[in-house]
Design a protein around this motif. Structure first.
Motif, PDB file in Angstrom:
ATOM      1  N   LEU A 140      66.167 -62.504  37.773  1.00  0.00           N
ATOM      2  CA  LEU A 140      67.318 -62.415  37.333  1.00  0.00           C
ATOM      3  C   LEU A 140      68.035 -61.032  38.171  1.00  0.00           C
ATOM      4  CD1 LEU A 140      67.616 -62.992  33.665  1.00  0.00           C
ATOM      5  CD2 LEU A 140      68.289 -64.600  35.506  1.00  0.00           C
ATOM      6  N   ILE A 141      67.134 -59.949  38.137  1.00  0.00           N
ATOM      7  CA  ILE A 141      67.851 -58.764  38.884  1.00  0.00           C
ATOM      8  C   ILE A 141      67.683 -59.090  40.365  1.00  0.00           C
ATOM      9  CG2 ILE A 141      67.307 -56.426  39.438  1.00  0.00           C
ATOM     10  CD1 ILE A 141      66.221 -56.069  36.344  1.00  0.00           C
ATOM     11  N   LEU A 185      70.989 -58.713  42.856  1.00  0.00           N
ATOM     12  CA  LEU A 185      71.264 -57.838  44.083  1.00  0.00           C
ATOM     13  C   LEU A 185      71.549 -58.665  45.277  1.00  0.00           C
ATOM     14  CD1 LEU A 185      68.302 -55.582  43.310  1.00  0.00           C
ATOM     15  CD2 LEU A 185      70.654 -55.014  42.485  1.00  0.00           C
ATOM     16  N   GLU A 186      71.076 -59.785  45.337  1.00  0.00           N
ATOM     17  CA  GLU A 186      71.397 -60.685  46.633  1.00  0.00           C
ATOM     18  C   GLU A 186      73.047 -61.215  46.361  1.00  0.00           C
ATOM     19  OE1 GLU A 186      68.712 -64.038  45.626  1.00  0.00           O
ATOM     20  OE2 GLU A 186      66.863 -62.904  46.309  1.00  0.00           O
ATOM     21  N   ASN A 187      73.500 -61.142  45.367  1.00  0.00           N
ATOM     22  CA  ASN A 187      74.984 -61.479  45.439  1.00  0.00           C
ATOM     23  C   ASN A 187      75.766 -60.264  45.130  1.00  0.00           C
ATOM     24  OD1 ASN A 187      75.280 -64.564  45.085  1.00  0.00           O
ATOM     25  ND2 ASN A 187      73.328 -63.979  43.985  1.00  0.00           N
ATOM     26  N   GLY A 188      75.313 -59.294  45.457  1.00  0.00           N
ATOM     27  CA  GLY A 188      76.433 -58.099  45.752  1.00  0.00           C
ATOM     28  C   GLY A 188      76.669 -57.274  44.516  1.00  0.00           C
ATOM     29  N   THR A 189      76.106 -57.405  43.476  1.00  0.00           N
ATOM     30  CA  THR A 189      76.353 -56.631  42.161  1.00  0.00           C
ATOM     31  C   THR A 189      75.971 -55.051  42.426  1.00  0.00           C
ATOM     32  OG1 THR A 189      75.678 -58.415  40.502  1.00  0.00           O
ATOM     33  CG2 THR A 189      75.371 -56.033  39.950  1.00  0.00           C
ATOM     34  N   HIS A 219      63.655 -51.035  36.000  1.00  0.00           N
ATOM     35  CA  HIS A 219      63.613 -49.795  37.013  1.00  0.00           C
ATOM     36  C   HIS A 219      62.811 -50.198  38.164  1.00  0.00           C
ATOM     37  CE1 HIS A 219      62.288 -45.718  38.211  1.00  0.00           C
ATOM     38  NE2 HIS A 219      63.609 -45.822  38.285  1.00  0.00           N
ATOM     39  N   LYS A 220      61.486 -50.760  37.808  1.00  0.00           N
ATOM     40  CA  LYS A 220      60.708 -50.935  39.114  1.00  0.00           C
ATOM     41  C   LYS A 220      61.288 -51.833  39.848  1.00  0.00           C
ATOM     42  CE  LYS A 220      56.098 -52.519  40.008  1.00  0.00           C
ATOM     43  NZ  LYS A 220      54.562 -52.959  39.453  1.00  0.00           N
ATOM     44  N   THR A 221      62.014 -53.030  39.156  1.00  0.00           N
ATOM     45  CA  THR A 221      62.514 -53.973  40.302  1.00  0.00           C
ATOM     46  C   THR A 221      63.448 -53.492  41.099  1.00  0.00           C
ATOM     47  OG1 THR A 221      61.900 -55.620  38.643  1.00  0.00           O
ATOM     48  CG2 THR A 221      63.500 -56.368  40.110  1.00  0.00           C
ATOM     49  N   ILE A 222      64.614 -52.857  40.594  1.00  0.00           N
ATOM     50  CA  ILE A 222      65.710 -52.164  41.399  1.00  0.00           C
ATOM     51  C   ILE A 222      65.266 -51.352  42.195  1.00  0.00           C
ATOM     52  CG2 ILE A 222      67.769 -50.834  41.053  1.00  0.00           C
ATOM     53  CD1 ILE A 222      68.026 -51.977  38.053  1.00  0.00           C
ATOM     54  N   ASN A 223      64.419 -50.579  42.082  1.00  0.00           N
ATOM     55  CA  ASN A 223      63.871 -49.634  43.021  1.00  0.00           C
ATOM     56  C   ASN A 223      64.846 -48.834  43.625  1.00  0.00           C
ATOM     57  OD1 ASN A 223      61.778 -48.320  44.527  1.00  0.00           O
ATOM     58  ND2 ASN A 223      61.671 -49.880  46.216  1.00  0.00           N
ATOM     59  N   GLY A 224      65.828 -48.232  43.204  1.00  0.00           N
ATOM     60  CA  GLY A 224      66.753 -47.498  43.662  1.00  0.00           C
ATOM     61  C   GLY A 224      67.591 -48.010  44.666  1.00  0.00           C
ATOM     62  N   ARG A 225      67.768 -49.305  44.576  1.00  0.00           N
ATOM     63  CA  ARG A 225      68.829 -50.131  45.262  1.00  0.00           C
ATOM     64  C   ARG A 225      70.243 -50.051  44.829  1.00  0.00           C
ATOM     65  NH1 ARG A 225      65.822 -55.866  46.208  1.00  0.00           N
ATOM     66  NH2 ARG A 225      65.057 -55.355  44.114  1.00  0.00           N
ATOM     67  N   VAL A 276      81.595 -54.081  32.882  1.00  0.00           N
ATOM     68  CA  VAL A 276      80.103 -54.519  32.785  1.00  0.00           C
ATOM     69  C   VAL A 276      80.427 -55.814  31.924  1.00  0.00           C
ATOM     70  CG1 VAL A 276      78.183 -53.793  31.325  1.00  0.00           C
ATOM     71  CG2 VAL A 276      79.697 -51.950  32.105  1.00  0.00           C
ATOM     72  N   SER A 277      80.559 -56.953  32.807  1.00  0.00           N
ATOM     73  CA  SER A 277      81.000 -58.189  32.425  1.00  0.00           C
ATOM     74  C   SER A 277      79.600 -59.142  32.239  1.00  0.00           C
ATOM     75  CB  SER A 277      81.827 -58.664  33.335  1.00  0.00           C
ATOM     76  OG  SER A 277      82.265 -60.268  33.354  1.00  0.00           O
ATOM     77  N   ALA A 278      79.582 -59.775  31.064  1.00  0.00           N
ATOM     78  CA  ALA A 278      78.507 -60.706  30.930  1.00  0.00           C
ATOM     79  C   ALA A 278      78.527 -61.956  31.864  1.00  0.00           C
ATOM     80  CB  ALA A 278      78.558 -61.261  29.319  1.00  0.00           C
ATOM     81  N   THR A 279      80.028 -62.337  32.153  1.00  0.00           N
ATOM     82  CA  THR A 279      80.041 -63.363  33.128  1.00  0.00           C
ATOM     83  C   THR A 279      79.559 -63.133  34.361  1.00  0.00           C
ATOM     84  OG1 THR A 279      82.184 -63.753  32.184  1.00  0.00           O
ATOM     85  CG2 THR A 279      81.821 -64.630  34.279  1.00  0.00           C
ATOM     86  N   ALA A 280      79.206 -62.020  34.723  1.00  0.00           N
ATOM     87  CA  ALA A 280      78.628 -61.385  36.063  1.00  0.00           C
ATOM     88  C   ALA A 280      77.175 -62.057  36.164  1.00  0.00           C
ATOM     89  CB  ALA A 280      78.554 -60.124  36.383  1.00  0.00           C
ATOM     90  N   ASN A 281      76.591 -62.289  35.018  1.00  0.00           N
ATOM     91  CA  ASN A 281      75.111 -62.745  34.755  1.00  0.00           C
ATOM     92  C   ASN A 281      75.160 -64.303  35.703  1.00  0.00           C
ATOM     93  OD1 ASN A 281      72.896 -61.360  33.034  1.00  0.00           O
ATOM     94  ND2 ASN A 281      74.925 -61.488  31.886  1.00  0.00           N
ATOM     95  N   VAL A 282      76.320 -64.956  35.332  1.00  0.00           N
ATOM     96  CA  VAL A 282      76.336 -66.213  35.823  1.00  0.00           C
ATOM     97  C   VAL A 282      76.911 -66.484  37.283  1.00  0.00           C
ATOM     98  CG1 VAL A 282      77.521 -68.676  35.279  1.00  0.00           C
ATOM     99  CG2 VAL A 282      76.566 -67.214  33.395  1.00  0.00           C
ATOM    100  N   LEU A 283      78.060 -65.636  37.526  1.00  0.00           N
ATOM    101  CA  LEU A 283      78.606 -65.888  38.628  1.00  0.00           C
ATOM    102  C   LEU A 283      78.962 -64.344  39.377  1.00  0.00           C
ATOM    103  CD1 LEU A 283      79.740 -68.154  40.455  1.00  0.00           C
ATOM    104  CD2 LEU A 283      81.910 -67.764  39.453  1.00  0.00           C
ATOM    105  N   PRO A 284      77.781 -63.631  39.834  1.00  0.00           N
ATOM    106  CA  PRO A 284      77.789 -62.262  40.088  1.00  0.00           C
ATOM    107  C   PRO A 284      78.691 -62.029  41.442  1.00  0.00           C
ATOM    108  CG  PRO A 284      75.529 -63.350  40.584  1.00  0.00           C
ATOM    109  CD  PRO A 284      76.062 -64.225  39.717  1.00  0.00           C
ATOM    110  N   GLY A 285      78.508 -62.836  42.507  1.00  0.00           N
ATOM    111  CA  GLY A 285      79.254 -62.729  43.806  1.00  0.00           C
ATOM    112  C   GLY A 285      80.671 -62.461  43.568  1.00  0.00           C
TER     113      GLY A 285
END
Length: 304
Positions: A35-36, A40-44, A72-78, A212-221
């Motif tokens: 999910l993370i 990140l692939e969609n510009g969050t 934290h490990k997945t994000i890795n500072g990105r 901090v929008s829950a909708t961004a879970n579904v349509l992050p881009g």
């Protein structure tokens, strides 16, 4: 710590990522990482976990720590990472916030204690004690619809002056006069994040830092693009995206968050759509409406 540096980075769409569960209700940590990556692939612009959308009250303290560690490990500072560390229990909040600092989070999101309904003096003492216990920046989380108590603007302003690491607030507050006065009393450089989907764009217009929008879970881009457009000065595009997102925002809040969001993510094949009791999935009728809405947005459904 240089609080100004993190304040400069914390802008835009901070997605409150849900906590995925398997059919046996164990946490799906691989699913969380996926999910993370999707975000990140969609510009969050930033990631939060174990806030309201992450069902923290359904997790043990140990589980919350493991979710924060995994994220934290997945994000890795990105991008900046701001886990939710608050609780109705004061000592647990202090422990969780210290643990987030130890893990390496960029800031902590600390909710107004729910159920207890502390008065304003008690809220001041609670947040000041938490802030004084760590060097990590704190974003206060005010969501009166779920905590049954509103953090007054004067209380927040007092905290922002007395605690240099209290750098902002997430306002899930439908009182738009209140949120205007936050920046008036706390200063225009205080970070104001919207937690109300239909106020994400309006809060940017008064000087907000993002949402901090829950909708961004579904349509992050789309959510990220709305913020990008605003900060680039493209008001027309930002407004257009605000209205484009409105129908999805509405359907995802026809039942208690994050139930509709998890149903949508399940239809998209992103997670197994499970919640822990006392939470559960929306009615079949609402799930059908969610499915129809996702189709309108051209979202690819794995499970129609």
């Amino acid at each position: 710590m240089d609080y100004q540096e993190i304040k400069a980075k914390l802008r835009g769409s901070m997605t409150p990522v849900v906590t995925p569960f398997k059919e046996n209700h164990a946490i799906d940590f691989e699913g969380l990482s996926a999910l993370i990556e999707f975000q990140l692939e969609n510009g969050t612009h930033a990631i939060s976990v174990t806030g309201t959308s992450g069902e923290p009250s359904s997790l043990t303290e140990e589980e919350r720590i493991k979710v924060i560690e995994t994220a934290h490990k997945t994000i890795n500072g990105r991008v900046p990472f701001v886990p939710g560390t608050g609780s109705t229990n004061h000592e647990e909040t202090v422990r969780m916030t210290k643990k987030a600092e130890e893990i390496g989070a960029d800031a902590a999101l600390v909710i107004v204690p729910y159920y207890n309904k502390p008065n304003q003096h008690a809220l001041y003492k609670h947040f000041k004690t938490v802030a004084d216990s760590v060097d990590i920046p704190i974003i206060v989380y005010n969501i009166p619809g779920r905590t049954a108590q509103n953090l007054h603007v004067d209380t927040l302003a007092h905290l922002s002056k007395d605690c240099p690491n209290i750098i902002g607030v997430k306002e899930s507050n439908k009182d738009f006069e209140h949120v205007n006065r936050v920046l008036l009393k706390c200063g225009r450089d205080f970070l104001l994040f919207s937690g109300i989907e239909l106020l994400c764009y309006p809060m940017l217009a008064i000087g907000g830092a993002g949402s901090v929008s829950a909708t961004a879970n579904v349509l992050p881009g789309k959510v990220a693009q709305m913020h990008d457009a605003w900060f680039e000065g493209d008001v027309v595009t930002a407004q257009k995206l605000h209205y484009e997102l409105m129908e999805l925002n509405d359907v995802l809040f026809k039942d208690t968050n994050p139930a509709p969001v998890k149903a949508a993510l399940g239809m998209m094949g992103k997670i197994e759509p499970h919640l822990r009791l006392p939470m559960d999935l929306p009615s079949e009728e609402l799930q059908n409406e969610i499915r129809q809405t996702l189709n309108k947005y051209g979202i690819n459904l794995q499970y129609a």
